[in-house]
Design a protein around this motif. Structure first.
Motif, mmCIF file in Angstrom:
data_model
loop_
_atom_site.group_PDB
_atom_site.id
_atom_site.type_symbol
_atom_site.label_atom_id
_atom_site.label_comp_id
_atom_site.label_asym_id
_atom_site.label_seq_id
_atom_site.Cartn_x
_atom_site.Cartn_y
_atom_site.Cartn_z
ATOM 1 N N UNK A 24 14.458 18.792 10.928
ATOM 2 C CA UNK A 24 15.012 19.216 9.642
ATOM 3 C C UNK A 24 14.009 19.107 8.514
ATOM 4 N N UNK A 25 13.079 18.164 8.638
ATOM 5 C CA UNK A 25 12.052 17.996 7.606
ATOM 6 C C UNK A 25 11.065 19.137 7.632
ATOM 7 N N UNK A 84 0.846 -1.196 0.000
ATOM 8 C CA UNK A 84 0.000 0.000 0.000
ATOM 9 C C UNK A 84 0.879 1.242 0.000
ATOM 10 N N UNK A 85 0.429 2.256 -0.691
ATOM 11 C CA UNK A 85 1.148 3.526 -0.763
ATOM 12 C C UNK A 85 0.933 4.320 0.524
ATOM 13 N N UNK A 86 1.901 5.161 0.901
ATOM 14 C CA UNK A 86 1.748 5.965 2.116
ATOM 15 C C UNK A 86 0.489 6.837 2.103
ATOM 16 N N UNK A 87 0.147 7.383 0.943
ATOM 17 C CA UNK A 87 -1.059 8.223 0.850
ATOM 18 C C UNK A 87 -2.320 7.426 1.177
ATOM 19 N N UNK A 88 -2.357 6.177 0.752
ATOM 20 C CA UNK A 88 -3.500 5.300 1.055
ATOM 21 C C UNK A 88 -3.568 5.030 2.556
ATOM 22 N N UNK A 89 -2.411 4.828 3.159
ATOM 23 C CA UNK A 89 -2.364 4.569 4.603
ATOM 24 C C UNK A 89 -2.795 5.808 5.385
ATOM 25 N N UNK A 93 3.142 11.166 7.476
ATOM 26 C CA UNK A 93 3.138 12.559 7.027
ATOM 27 C C UNK A 93 4.556 13.068 6.774
ATOM 28 N N UNK A 94 5.495 12.713 7.636
ATOM 29 C CA UNK A 94 6.884 13.114 7.417
ATOM 30 C C UNK A 94 7.391 12.529 6.102
ATOM 31 N N UNK A 95 7.101 11.256 5.870
ATOM 32 C CA UNK A 95 7.589 10.578 4.665
ATOM 33 C C UNK A 95 6.971 11.116 3.381
ATOM 34 N N UNK A 96 5.823 11.761 3.498
ATOM 35 C CA UNK A 96 5.176 12.318 2.312
ATOM 36 C C UNK A 96 5.359 13.830 2.215
ATOM 37 N N UNK A 97 6.250 14.384 3.053
ATOM 38 C CA UNK A 97 6.579 15.798 2.949
ATOM 39 C C UNK A 97 5.632 16.759 3.637
ATOM 40 N N UNK A 98 4.982 16.315 4.706
ATOM 41 C CA UNK A 98 4.067 17.167 5.475
ATOM 42 C C UNK A 98 4.448 17.180 6.953
#
Length: 118
Positions: free
Chosen positions: A115-116, A44-49, A79-84
């Motif tokens: 840092x993110x 599953x994609x992170x956005x789906x999760x 959210x961190x992994x998807x840039x939020x």
């Protein structure tokens, strides 16, 4: 003979009651566990999760139950992994609020993800 029958019936009833499955839990889990499993199995994609976990939170609120431990933290990491990172920090704070024993770990995540946010 009657006493033996009544005793046997009572013992059977107690045994069946003790083996009955408990259907209510303190926390609302929804699709949290299957979602987590599919994410770490890379199906599953992170956005789906993120979508799934936000739905679990809404369902928990509708049922007036707290979400399962770790759900907000997992959502924050997604959210961190998807840039939020701003949304991630809100979730880390929600985890700390709901589960104060997670404060050290949430603080650690927030320091390392700082840092993110920049």
């Amino acid at each position: 003979m009657r006493i033996v029958k009544y005793t046997l019936a009572a013992a059977t009833a107690l045994l069946l009651t003790a083996c009955a499955e408990k259907t209510s839990t303190t926390y609302y889990w929804g699709e949290y566990q299957p979602s987590l499993y599919s994410y770490y199995k890379h199906t599953a994609a992170p956005e789906k999760e993120i979508e799934t976990l936000n739905a679990v939170i809404q369902q928990a609120n509708a049922k007036n139950k707290p979400v399962a431990p770790g759900l907000h933290a997992q959502l924050g990491l997604l959210y961190v992994n998807t840039g939020h990172p701003d949304l991630a920090f809100r979730q880390f704070t929600a985890e700390k609020t709901a589960f104060p024993e997670s404060s050290f770990y949430m603080d650690f995540l927030m320091r390392n993800k700082q840092g993110a946010a920049q």
